[in-house]
Write a protein that holds these residues in place. Sequence first.
Motif, short mmCIF file in Angstrom:
data_model
loop_
_atom_site.label_atom_id
_atom_site.label_comp_id
_atom_site.label_asym_id
_atom_site.label_seq_id
_atom_site.Cartn_x
_atom_site.Cartn_y
_atom_site.Cartn_z
N CYS A 8 43.57 -12.06 59.00
CA CYS A 8 42.88 -13.25 59.47
C CYS A 8 41.75 -12.86 60.43
N LEU A 17 48.19 -11.95 56.95
CA LEU A 17 48.55 -13.14 56.19
C LEU A 17 49.00 -12.76 54.79
N ASN A 31 50.67 -16.35 59.72
CA ASN A 31 49.72 -16.85 60.72
C ASN A 31 50.47 -17.32 61.96
N GLY A 36 44.62 -19.62 61.20
CA GLY A 36 45.05 -18.62 60.21
C GLY A 36 45.40 -19.27 58.89
N TYR A 39 42.12 -20.45 57.32
CA TYR A 39 41.35 -19.31 56.82
C TYR A 39 41.94 -18.78 55.52
N GLY A 40 43.25 -18.59 55.48
CA GLY A 40 43.91 -18.06 54.29
C GLY A 40 43.68 -18.94 53.07
#
Length: 120
Positions: A8, A17, A31, A36, A39-40
């Motif tokens: 991340c 992640l 996360n 997180g 973002y993932g």
Amino acid sequence: METRELICIGCPLGCNLTVTIDGSEVNVTGNTCQRGADYGKKEVTDPTRILTASVKINGGVVARLPVKTSRDIKKGMIMEIMEKVHACSVEAPVHIGDVIIKDICGSGADLISARDVDRV
């Protein structure tokens, strides 16, 4: 089912992640914050980047002007945008934040100056 391992970049922690994609369902683990998870999911479904580069500057105290996109662009547009960047040149003086190319390649992002450059 597909699984991807990511680091991340949403905050300084750099969590490891694991993103699992099962049809239209995306699950993120590892996360420690919501950034997180966001973002993932975004990285596997619609990856984007801020593009940084440089363009030729005529009459400036330096030969190249650092530029960047004003916002994230789709990762798949990077090569098309870089073709425009490589063909671009500007005249000094230029100030940080000046728009060099508006809505570059229809991306919705402007290519902007990342520094001040005075005229020689």
